[in-house]
Design a protein around this motif. Structure first.
Motif, PDB file in Angstrom:
ATOM      1  N   THR A   1       0.893  -1.159   0.248  1.00  0.00           N
ATOM      2  CA  THR A   1      -0.082  -0.130   0.064  1.00  0.00           C
ATOM      3  C   THR A   1       0.938   1.111   0.155  1.00  0.00           C
ATOM      4  O   THR A   1       1.567   1.303   0.613  1.00  0.00           O
ATOM      5  CB  THR A   1      -1.332   0.218   1.300  1.00  0.00           C
TER       6      THR A   1
ATOM      7  N   THR B   1      -4.469   6.855  -9.246  1.00  0.00           N
ATOM      8  CA  THR B   1      -5.532   6.810  -7.882  1.00  0.00           C
ATOM      9  C   THR B   1      -6.034   5.121  -7.844  1.00  0.00           C
ATOM     10  O   THR B   1      -6.856   4.795  -9.011  1.00  0.00           O
ATOM     11  CB  THR B   1      -6.156   8.272  -7.661  1.00  0.00           C
TER      12      THR B   1
ATOM     13  N   ASN C   1       0.636   5.014  -0.656  1.00  0.00           N
ATOM     14  CA  ASN C   1      -0.412   6.978  -1.236  1.00  0.00           C
ATOM     15  C   ASN C   1       0.541   7.417  -1.238  1.00  0.00           C
ATOM     16  O   ASN C   1       2.325   7.532  -1.083  1.00  0.00           O
ATOM     17  CB  ASN C   1      -0.865   7.135   0.562  1.00  0.00           C
ATOM     18  N   TYR C   2      -0.226   8.279  -2.067  1.00  0.00           N
ATOM     19  CA  TYR C   2      -0.102  10.586  -2.403  1.00  0.00           C
ATOM     20  C   TYR C   2      -1.621  11.157  -1.713  1.00  0.00           C
ATOM     21  O   TYR C   2      -1.823  10.889  -2.480  1.00  0.00           O
ATOM     22  CB  TYR C   2      -0.095  10.181  -3.809  1.00  0.00           C
ATOM     23  N   HIS C   3      -0.214  12.135  -0.646  1.00  0.00           N
ATOM     24  CA  HIS C   3      -1.169  12.758  -0.166  1.00  0.00           C
ATOM     25  C   HIS C   3      -2.226  12.255   0.254  1.00  0.00           C
ATOM     26  O   HIS C   3      -3.547  12.698   0.330  1.00  0.00           O
ATOM     27  CB  HIS C   3      -1.486  14.643  -1.030  1.00  0.00           C
ATOM     28  N   ASP C   4      -2.284  11.664   0.642  1.00  0.00           N
ATOM     29  CA  ASP C   4      -3.396  10.119   2.044  1.00  0.00           C
ATOM     30  C   ASP C   4      -4.371   9.638   1.116  1.00  0.00           C
ATOM     31  O   ASP C   4      -5.251   8.936   1.413  1.00  0.00           O
ATOM     32  CB  ASP C   4      -4.269  11.431   2.735  1.00  0.00           C
ATOM     33  N   VAL C   5      -4.101   9.724  -0.771  1.00  0.00           N
ATOM     34  CA  VAL C   5      -4.716   8.728  -1.474  1.00  0.00           C
ATOM     35  C   VAL C   5      -4.148   7.737  -1.748  1.00  0.00           C
ATOM     36  O   VAL C   5      -3.030   7.710  -1.886  1.00  0.00           O
ATOM     37  CB  VAL C   5      -4.998   9.963  -3.011  1.00  0.00           C
ATOM     38  N   PRO C   6      -4.357   6.121  -1.882  1.00  0.00           N
ATOM     39  CA  PRO C   6      -4.202   5.292  -2.588  1.00  0.00           C
ATOM     40  C   PRO C   6      -3.916   4.850  -3.614  1.00  0.00           C
ATOM     41  O   PRO C   6      -4.561   5.483  -4.469  1.00  0.00           O
ATOM     42  CB  PRO C   6      -4.865   3.984  -1.748  1.00  0.00           C
TER      43      PRO C   6
ATOM     44  N   VAL D   1       2.151   3.187   3.470  1.00  0.00           N
ATOM     45  CA  VAL D   1       1.319   2.862   4.925  1.00  0.00           C
ATOM     46  C   VAL D   1       1.716   1.808   4.766  1.00  0.00           C
ATOM     47  O   VAL D   1       2.034   0.180   4.680  1.00  0.00           O
ATOM     48  CB  VAL D   1      -0.228   2.687   4.057  1.00  0.00           C
TER      49      VAL D   1
END
Length: 61
Positions: free
Chosen positions: A17, A41, A19-24, A61
């Motif tokens: 997992t 995304t 993330n990029y700016h809290d986006v998976p 993550v």
């Protein structure tokens, strides 16, 4: 994240997992010279549009 870790993730058979700016996201490729990656995304297992991001903004993550 650094380029070596991105390479490890790309070559891994495990689902890791990221993330990029809290986006998976899903990492599609790495441009080591420019320190960028092409990512998509993940939205309910559907992949969104590709975009280029700086790898130091990716978080495992």
């Amino acid at each position: 994240m650094d380029a070596n870790r991105v390479k490890q993730i790309l070559s891994s058979s495990a689902e890791i997992t990221v993330n990029y700016h809290d986006v998976p996201i899903w990492i599609n490729s790495l441009n080591e010279d420019e320190q960028t990656a092409i990512v998509q995304t993940i939205d309910n297992r559907k992949l969104g549009e590709e975009t280029t991001v700086k790898i130091d903004e990716l978080k495992e993550v």
